[in-house]
Design an enzyme around this catalytic site. Structure first.
Site, PDB file in Angstrom:
ATOM      1  CG  ASP A 130      -2.008  -0.972   1.250  1.00 54.70           C
ATOM      2  OD1 ASP A 130      -2.312  -1.527   0.184  1.00 54.70           O
ATOM      3  OD2 ASP A 130      -2.592  -1.186   2.331  1.00 54.70           O
ATOM      4  NE  ARG A 180      -4.688  -1.519  -4.196  1.00 53.52           N
ATOM      5  CZ  ARG A 180      -4.257  -1.842  -2.968  1.00 53.52           C
ATOM      6  NH1 ARG A 180      -3.801  -0.905  -2.145  1.00 53.52           N
ATOM      7  NH2 ARG A 180      -4.255  -3.083  -2.573  1.00 53.52           N
TER       8      ARG A 180
END
Ligand SMILES: Cc1cc2nc3c(=O)[nH]c(=O)nc-3n(C[C@H](O)[C@H](O)[C@H](O)COP(=O)(O)OP(=O)(O)OC[C@H]3O[C@@H](n4cnc5c(N)ncnc54)[C@H](O)[C@@H]3O)c2cc1C
Length: 303
Positions: A130, A180
């Site tokens: 992340d 992402r």
């Protein structure tokens, strides 16, 4: 203003202690968090898989302050990969570098990440790192590039609100990195990030096109119907097959859109967080949508 205030509060340890002990807020957090145990996360993942949705499991935690806490988080991730394999779940894993000790030392953190990515590769799986606040952006990208050049089973996240993101994507694509794309969930100054939603949205569309045109498999993470429509239009115009990218959404957010995308044959991955350290994640979800805060306060008062 309200968003910035909530994001500031998400950093308060005292508030975290109070909120995570309060039974009303614990109940409310369950809208966004699958539970406190891996068993609960696995059960939520099974429901998603049964509905033709892929999953990314996230063991909640960030900014750990000790070597022992970072090592415990590493062990938890090793266990998650084993469990995914044993349960035959269609799931990968997401984690934050500050949970694996990035605040303590880059070298130490990198050692833990390498052992987790090695285990991911051994079980035929993938670890997504992340992206956290801008204090960590460069260190995250550098670490991911180093780990990826040894074991490719790792990818990361780019935030559309940062001015630097187009260059970061070009850099990461040079390493064949899967990315992402999200809008960005942290409190960033106007010198480095678009303060206005319309500018961040325009950036999102440009970066989505950069990613989809790259020929690598990426994740388009958003609940914004305009971003989703722009992605679908671009993919159709460029004749990019539906299997060549995936949409991603957060557990408990816009389940109507989730079902619609699956019905229309798109690949969709649900990010499922679990664990006891849910306060900062929960606050970021409140900050994203003022209606969530109103709902939260009403319940707290009734509470
Ligand atoms: C799979 C996934 C992984 C992510 N990983 C990261 C990461 O690594 N780093 C990072 O900085 N950010 C991450 N994010 C969060 C992201 O940056 C945004 O903060 C978040 O997705 C909201 O942006 P949006 O694209 O949905 O658009 P927005 O314009 O914020 O929202 C569009 C619409 O979506 C709905 N919506 C959005 N958020 C909520 C909510 N919390 N509750 C209810 N409805 C909502 C509302 O209907 C809203 O009108 C991730 C998001 C997803 C989906």
């Amino acid at each position: 203003m309200l968003r910035f205030f909530l994001l500031k509060l998400s950093e308060s340890k005292a508030l975290a202690r109070w909120v995570t002990r309060n039974s009303t807020t614990r109940r409310m957090a369950r809208r966004f968090v699958a539970g406190e145990t891996l068993d609960e996360a696995v059960a939520a993942a099974r429901v998603c898989n049964d509905a033709n949705m892929l999953v990314s499991l996230d063991y909640l935690g960030e900014n750990v302050a000790s070597v022992a806490d970072a090592q415990r988080a590493r062990d938890a991730y090793l266990e998650i990969f084993d469990r995914i394999a044993r349960e035959r779940l269609d799931a990968n894993v997401s984690c934050k570098l500050t949970q694996l000790g990035l605040d303590l030392s880059v070298e130490f953190c990198e050692g833990l990440v390498l052992s987790v990515v090695e285990h991911a590769a051994k079980t035929g799986n993938f670890l997504r790192i992340d992206m956290e606040g801008s204090l960590y952006t460069q260190r995250t990208i550098d670490l991911v590039k180093r780990v990826r050049s040894q074991i490719p089973a790792v990818g990361t996240v780019i935030q559309a609100y940062l001015f630097r993101s187009e260059a970061d994507i070009a850099d990461l694509l040079g390493y064949g990195c899967r990315i992402r794309l999200c809008k960005g969930a942290y409190r960033e100054p106007a010198e480095i990030a678009y303060p206005a939603k319309k500018d961040a949205d325009a950036s999102y569309v440009r970066l989505m096109q950069q990613l989809l045109a790259s020929g690598f498999y990426h994740g388009i993470a958003t609940h914004d119907p305009h971003m989703i429509a722009a992605t679908i239009r671009f993919a159709a115009a460029q004749k990019i097959p539906k299997q060549d990218f995936e949409f991603q959404m957060l557990y408990g957010v816009r389940t109507d859109l989730q079902k619609m995308l699956v019905r229309d044959g798109y690949r969709l991955r649900i990010y499922i967080p679990y664990g006891c350290d849910w306060f900062p994640y929960f606050m970021r979800r409140l900050a994203e949508r003022p209606a969530n805060l109103v709902f939260f306060l009403e319940n707290l008062l009734r509470g």
